[in-house]
Design a protein around this motif. Structure first.
Motif, PDB file in Angstrom:
ATOM      1  N   TYR A 281      12.069  13.280  -6.353  1.00  0.00           N
ATOM      2  CA  TYR A 281      12.074  12.987  -4.913  1.00  0.00           C
ATOM      3  C   TYR A 281      11.899  11.476  -4.680  1.00  0.00           C
ATOM      4  O   TYR A 281      12.639  10.872  -3.892  1.00  0.00           O
ATOM      5  N   LYS A 285      14.264   8.724  -2.942  1.00  0.00           N
ATOM      6  CA  LYS A 285      13.872   7.869  -1.818  1.00  0.00           C
ATOM      7  C   LYS A 285      14.080   6.388  -2.147  1.00  0.00           C
ATOM      8  O   LYS A 285      14.521   5.602  -1.296  1.00  0.00           O
ATOM      9  N   ARG A 318      10.094  17.374   1.758  1.00  0.00           N
ATOM     10  CA  ARG A 318      10.863  17.992   2.833  1.00  0.00           C
ATOM     11  C   ARG A 318      12.008  17.113   3.338  1.00  0.00           C
ATOM     12  O   ARG A 318      13.135  17.591   3.533  1.00  0.00           O
ATOM     13  N   ASP A 319      11.755  15.836   3.575  1.00  0.00           N
ATOM     14  CA  ASP A 319      12.799  15.014   4.187  1.00  0.00           C
ATOM     15  C   ASP A 319      13.960  14.750   3.236  1.00  0.00           C
ATOM     16  O   ASP A 319      15.014  14.255   3.666  1.00  0.00           O
ATOM     17  N   GLU A 322      16.673  16.735   4.647  1.00  0.00           N
ATOM     18  CA  GLU A 322      17.273  16.108   5.829  1.00  0.00           C
ATOM     19  C   GLU A 322      18.331  15.083   5.412  1.00  0.00           C
ATOM     20  O   GLU A 322      19.405  15.002   6.008  1.00  0.00           O
ATOM     21  N   ILE A 323      18.011  14.315   4.359  1.00  0.00           N
ATOM     22  CA  ILE A 323      18.962  13.306   3.869  1.00  0.00           C
ATOM     23  C   ILE A 323      20.212  13.983   3.312  1.00  0.00           C
ATOM     24  O   ILE A 323      21.345  13.531   3.542  1.00  0.00           O
ATOM     25  N   LEU A 344      16.183  23.892   4.248  1.00  0.00           N
ATOM     26  CA  LEU A 344      15.202  23.270   5.125  1.00  0.00           C
ATOM     27  C   LEU A 344      14.465  24.322   5.953  1.00  0.00           C
ATOM     28  O   LEU A 344      13.256  24.218   6.174  1.00  0.00           O
ATOM     29  N   ASP A 348      10.419  24.886   5.872  1.00  0.00           N
ATOM     30  CA  ASP A 348       9.584  24.933   7.075  1.00  0.00           C
ATOM     31  C   ASP A 348       8.835  26.249   7.200  1.00  0.00           C
ATOM     32  O   ASP A 348       7.709  26.296   7.695  1.00  0.00           O
ATOM     33  N   TYR A 363       6.283  14.940   9.509  1.00  0.00           N
ATOM     34  CA  TYR A 363       7.165  14.601  10.612  1.00  0.00           C
ATOM     35  C   TYR A 363       8.522  15.246  10.376  1.00  0.00           C
ATOM     36  O   TYR A 363       9.121  15.111   9.311  1.00  0.00           O
ATOM     37  N   LYS A 364       9.027  15.929  11.388  1.00  0.00           N
ATOM     38  CA  LYS A 364      10.279  16.665  11.249  1.00  0.00           C
ATOM     39  C   LYS A 364      11.377  16.002  12.074  1.00  0.00           C
ATOM     40  O   LYS A 364      11.285  15.929  13.293  1.00  0.00           O
ATOM     41  N   LYS A 365      12.382  15.539  11.408  1.00  0.00           N
ATOM     42  CA  LYS A 365      13.515  14.943  12.113  1.00  0.00           C
ATOM     43  C   LYS A 365      14.321  16.028  12.821  1.00  0.00           C
ATOM     44  O   LYS A 365      14.798  15.838  13.925  1.00  0.00           O
ATOM     45  N   TYR A 366      14.485  17.161  12.163  1.00  0.00           N
ATOM     46  CA  TYR A 366      15.235  18.270  12.726  1.00  0.00           C
ATOM     47  C   TYR A 366      14.255  19.346  13.172  1.00  0.00           C
ATOM     48  O   TYR A 366      13.581  19.942  12.331  1.00  0.00           O
TER      49      TYR A 366
END
Length: 574
Positions: A281, A285, A318-319, A322-323, A344, A348, A363-366
């Motif tokens: 991960y 990043k 988690r993110d 999203e990526i 995802l 969640d 923090y959740k972007k979606y």
């Protein structure tokens, strides 16, 4: 005087307590002449570095303790086996439970507190933090004013629980207290280098979690120096990983990448899938933040694959999903976009429904409504593309018709398996005894004919009866490659006598008897052991002596009328 009896009880009934511990284990020739101190040093050298090898030393300590009737070795062997199995994501609880049982009435410096400690550690590995805390509190009561090492070690363990629930500021004083205690011990004859270096890592790791990255690096530097000074590399890869994490957040990307790549090798070698996933991960990043998007995507996919394989999940990753969703949206790959939206959703659902992932800063972007809307759009778009495909399939009508026939037949078989699985669950709850074999009348008739031909001297029959009882109670039937010939040799009888005795005593042939024992055992294990239900069919087959999953599934189906996969699915749903 009363404390004498539990010890005597352990030696008289040691097979009952220890049968599951080292089943089929034999001390390698290279370790037979090693004494406890040598084995302890060897264990300490590889613990957390190569846990498979560490478990070998632990098993050797336990077996030597049994042979020498040395309680201290027995206790230590069980503790070490439980711990190494827990680190390897295998079931260490039976060994911890046995340790709790045999030390319940013991009153030494280490026990029974140490038994509660290892039980708490295993609960922590299972993310059962409330249960872990209960065990630590009990251990703390037992060790207070009796064993300072244990007392301060428990403070560290409680600190670990607090970091798991993101209470890092509350955890830090506990880690610093433990570190100072271990540091003071360096000036005594009772110094513990491994625990001392571990205390440094705990402080560094807590600083990282609390976003005090420069303080984390300070303690990591101390830890690495002490590893080299004392030649103890147990925590070395974790310090290296910590360097990578701190430098990522400090935007020192080159240093972060180098450290994570270095740590990756150690985590792969030691099958440490949780830390390996986190390493991938952060490599993702790092590449993403330095605009190497394709490389970042590959690392996020690797992280997901490792998590899927280990059946674990860490909120920090988690993110990454999203990526991946954004990447596949940009490239127009709707199938993969839908795939990672589902991933995802799954992430969640775990975060929202599991106490193990209490976190103050996810923090959740979606958010969920947006994800649902996007998922429906993708499905609708994919369905339009598939509509053209359906017209093409018209020319295969005859083929589809034949496939439909087999499908219906398969569905009937599935329903039958499901029904049999439900009946099996009810029956296994009512009686844990070995299940009867198939109702096949031909099998019964053949067994009856064989029994009618059996003429065995009574003394031989009784001797084999006793040996079969020991064979069952010691669970020796779980060993691989058992045949009537090999068992007859072990029983010091001939193949013919053993075969006929099984027919007479068990009313079945040898193959049916062996399969019945194994299948009865695994049904009870699956009923009582949630972790076992997560194993693959191949892993379960190997656990109970079968050479492959196909032979295990066939035996299970013949005895129960269903397949192990249907029974496990039913247990997981209940």
């Amino acid at each position: 005087m009363f404390r004498f009896y539990p010890i005597v009880f352990v030696f008289i009934f040691q097979n009952l307590f220890f049968s599951q511990s080292i089943q089929g284990f034999h001390i390698p020739d290279s370790l037979k002449e090693k004494n406890y101190d040598q084995l302890q040093k060897a264990y300490n050298k590889v613990f957390r570095i190569n846990n498979n090898l560490a478990e070998l030393y632990a098993n050797t300590i336990l077996l030597k303790g049994k042979k020498e009737k040395n309680n201290e070795l027995i206790y230590d062997g069980y503790y070490k086996i439980a711990h190494t199995r827990g680190l390897n994501s295998t079931n260490g609880h039976p060994y911890a439970d046995t340790l709790l049982t045999i030390t319940h009435n013991v009153n030494t410096k280490d026990y029974p507190a140490k038994a509660y400690i290892i039980k708490g550690i295993l609960y922590n590995y299972d993310w059962k933090y409330a249960e872990a805390l209960d065990q630590y509190i009990e251990a703390q009561k037992l060790s207070k004013n009796k064993n300072s090492d244990q007392y301060y070690y428990i403070k560290k363990l409680i600190g670990i629980l607090k970091t798991a629930t993101d209470e890092n500021k509350e955890a830090l004083p506990l880690f610093l207290e433990y570190y100072n205690y271990q540091k003071e011990k360096l000036n005594t004859n009772d110094k513990d280098i491994k625990s001392y270096i571990g205390s440094i890592f705990s402080v560094a790791n807590c600083y990282n979690k609390d976003k005090q990255y420069k303080n984390a690096l300070t303690y990591i530097e101390i830890g690495l120096k002490e590893c080299n000074k004392y030649k103890d590399y147990t925590h070395y890869p974790y310090f290296i990983s910590g360097i990578g994490i701190a430098n990522y957040y400090l935007k020192n990307y080159k240093k972060a990448s180098e450290s994570h790549l270095k740590a990756e090798k150690s985590f792969i070698e030691n099958n440490d899938y949780g830390n390996l996933a986190i390493t991938y991960y952060f490599l993702g990043k790092t590449n993403y933040d330095t605009h190497h998007e394709k490389e970042a995507v590959q690392y996020f996919i690797k992280a997901d694959s490792v998590l899927a394989f280990s059946k674990e999940f860490y909120p920090i990753t988690r993110d990454g999903y999203e990526i991946l969703i954004d990447f596949y949206k940009k490239t127009g790959d709707k199938e993969n976009q839908l795939k990672y939206i589902d991933k995802l959703f799954f992430a969640d659902s775990i975060i929202n429904n599991s106490k193990q992932y209490l976190s103050k800063e996810i923090y959740k972007k979606y958010d969920t409504p947006i994800l649902l809307e996007k998922k429906e759009e993708l499905i609708a778009d994919l369905n339009k593309k598939n509509y053209v495909l359906y017209w093409c399939l018209g020319i295969g009508f005859l083929l589809i018709s034949s496939l439909t026939y087999f499908y219906i037949k398969s569905r009937k078989r599935i329903k039958q398996y499901q029904k049999q699985a439900e009946l099996l669950l009810v029956k296994s709850k009512e009686s844990p005894a070995i299940l009867p074999l198939s109702d096949n009348e031909a099998d019964k008739e053949n067994a009856s004919k064989e029994r009618s031909k059996n003429i065995i001297p009574d003394d031989k029959l009784q001797d084999i009866r006793l040996k079969l009882e020991l064979f069952e109670s010691n669970k020796n039937f779980l060993q691989k490659n058992i045949t009537v010939n090999s068992l007859a040799k072990e029983f010091e009888t001939n193949r013919d006598y053993l075969s006929k005795s099984v027919n007479e005593l068990k009313e079945m042939n040898f193959s049916q008897y062996l399969n019945g024992l194994r299948i009865g055992y695994i049904i009870e294990e699956l009923n009582n052991n949630e972790k076992m239900r997560k194993y693959t069919i191949a892993a379960i087959a190997d656990e109970i002596g079968y050479n492959n999953s196909e032979s295990f599934s066939n035996a299970f189906r013949k005895i129960t009328g269903t397949l192990p996969s249907y029974y496990i699915k039913l247990l997981q749903a209940s």
